[in-house]
Design a protein around this motif. Structure first.
Motif, mmCIF file in Angstrom:
data_model
loop_
_atom_site.group_PDB
_atom_site.id
_atom_site.type_symbol
_atom_site.label_atom_id
_atom_site.label_comp_id
_atom_site.label_asym_id
_atom_site.label_seq_id
_atom_site.Cartn_x
_atom_site.Cartn_y
_atom_site.Cartn_z
ATOM 1 N N THR A 243 0.847 -1.198 0.000
ATOM 2 C CA THR A 243 0.000 0.000 0.000
ATOM 3 C C THR A 243 0.874 1.237 0.000
ATOM 4 O OG1 THR A 243 -1.571 1.277 1.337
ATOM 5 C CG2 THR A 243 -0.161 -0.242 2.535
ATOM 6 N N SER A 244 0.396 2.297 -0.667
ATOM 7 C CA SER A 244 1.107 3.568 -0.566
ATOM 8 C C SER A 244 0.706 4.273 0.727
ATOM 9 C CB SER A 244 0.819 4.445 -1.777
ATOM 10 O OG SER A 244 -0.549 4.737 -1.854
ATOM 11 N N GLY A 245 -0.187 3.668 1.486
ATOM 12 C CA GLY A 245 -0.485 4.198 2.813
ATOM 13 C C GLY A 245 -1.952 4.195 3.179
ATOM 14 N N SER B 223 4.874 2.128 -5.971
ATOM 15 C CA SER B 223 4.039 1.034 -5.493
ATOM 16 C C SER B 223 4.353 -0.283 -6.194
ATOM 17 C CB SER B 223 2.562 1.371 -5.662
ATOM 18 O OG SER B 223 2.222 2.485 -4.857
ATOM 19 N N GLY C 55 -6.075 4.349 -8.960
ATOM 20 C CA GLY C 55 -4.956 3.764 -8.235
ATOM 21 C C GLY C 55 -5.066 2.258 -8.350
#
Lengths: 90, 315
Positions: free
Chosen positions: B70-72, B121, B176
């Motif tokens: 995950t990018s966050g 990612s 995304g």
């Protein structure tokens, strides 16, 4: 007529490291053919026998050409073209 | 509004009009405030749906360990859900994400394994897949290919939009995992097929596209191009400018990816005005601006903000 094309890092070995090059053509396919003349080898990194390569995205004025007319998308003077590899977001 | 628990409150977000940014009475913009979810992000919907689905399928058993690239934001949502449902969470996150994301993950009890900044990612996905193979007892819900991600939007976000805005003509969201656009897109294809589905894709700095070769490119398994009407690439300068306009003109304090989405929505609005067509354009406010304060995007000139975002995974 001259069109600006932004080259991603991964394809700059073909453009002697240049980020921004110019090309000519009335359609995207013609622009890519013109790029190939000046930067031999770049064309086949963008296109294969099925058209635009799966992990290559090309945008004309920020719009994805797959939703325009693909390789037949018409390019006007002063349009800008951006080439990017497909990466993950999320 | 009353709910039995925090998790029951996910979704049901407000749709607010934007009287100042809308170009005319016939071409209107509407913001769906996904920052009103429990962790302040649209990702709460997908995280909750993926966990509940895995529980139903028997994949997740009490005390299990979840693993997620995950990018966050999805990580933060999963951490919140995992804590409520009794799971451990390990996130694989690129090191070039904002400091607040790591802090929030820690607050909800998740562990973070960092992946290299170069490759963004893609690298997080690659590292997570390796860890999953080495640790077969860990459960990777895998937001990029998990149908429950898109289903959350098909079953909830889409119907909420249609109920609140029956005259909707366009839906704009960020690209995304593609879950939001695929789920809402599929819902409208079945229920109001003339609605245009517009993707706004963040265009990061060069570091993020630093693949070693083109075969490392990544397209989420959920992605179905036929559900989209068009797809725009939005750079950091336009994203920051629109993020600030949304704050200045409409009072909405959103994250930078929302600015990218608003930029695409305003482009659609301008086309509708030029064509003398009416339009009701709904877009997603993915999250609030809180997590991005340390990046400096709300201060100084636009150029300074763009420099601050260089190399960051800002969406």
């Amino acid at each position: 007529m001259s069109i600006e094309v932004r080259i991603p890092t991964i394809l700059r070995p073909y453009t002697s490291g240049e980020k921004l090059v110019t090309a000519q053509g009335i359609t995207l396919a013609e622009v890519i053919s013109d790029l190939e003349i000046n930067y031999p080898g770049i064309g086949e990194r963008l296109i294969d026998e099925n058209g635009l390569r799966r992990f290559i995205n090309i945008y004309v004025n920020d719009e994805d050409v797959r939703f325009l007319d693909g390789l037949q998308s018409v390019i006007a003077d002063n349009d800008s073209i951006t080439i990017l590899p497909a990466v993950a977001g999320g | 509004m009353r709910f039995d628990s925090l998790l029951d409150s996910v979704g049901h977000t407000p749709l607010v009009g934007l009287p100042r940014l809308s170009p005319s009475v016939d071409v209107r913009l509407w913001a769906k405030l996904e920052d009103r979810n429990p962790t302040g992000s649209v990702k709460d919907r997908a995280a909750l749906a993926m966990v509940l689905d895995a529980e139903r399928r028997g994949v997740l058993t009490p005390g299990a360990t979840l693993l997620e690239p995950t990018s966050g934001n999805t990580g933060i949502s999963l951490a919140m859900v995992a804590k409520q449902r009794g799971y451990q969470l390990i996130c694989v996150m690129p090191e070039n994400t904002s400091a607040e994301r790591a802090q929030l993950l820690a607050i909800w009890g998740a562990k973070v394994i960092y992946s290299p900044a170069a490759g963004g990612s893609n690298e997080a996905v690659r590292v997570a897949k390796g860890l999953a193979a080495e640790n077969p007892d860990w459960v990777m819900l895998y937001q990029y290919g998990n149908p429950a991600n898109a289903l959350a939007h098909y079953e909830n976000t889409g119907p909420e939009l249609l109920a609140d805005l029956p005259s909707i003509t366009h839906f704009v969201a960020g690209l995304g995992t593609t879950g939001t656009l695929m789920g809402v897109g599929r819902f409208f294809r079945e229920h109001k097929p003339d609605v245009s589905i517009v993707a706004a894709e963040p265009r990061y700095g060069e570091l993020v596209y630093g693949l070693r070769n083109l075969d490392e490119g990544f397209i989420p398994e959920l992605y179905d191009e036929t559900l989209l009407t068009t797809r725009f690439s939005v750079g950091p300068s336009d994203a920051v400018r629109r993020t600030r306009e949304l704050l200045e003109l409409e009072g909405i304090f959103a994250g930078v990816s929302t600015g990218a989405i608003l930029h695409a929505a305003l482009g659609i609005a301008a086309k509708a005005v030029a064509a003398k067509e009416s339009a009701d354009i709904a877009f997603i406010v993915c999250d609030g601006g809180w997590k991005y304060l340390s990046t400096g995007v709300y201060e100084g000139s636009l150029d300074e903000a763009e420099v601050a975002l260089e190399g960051q995974l800002w969406a």
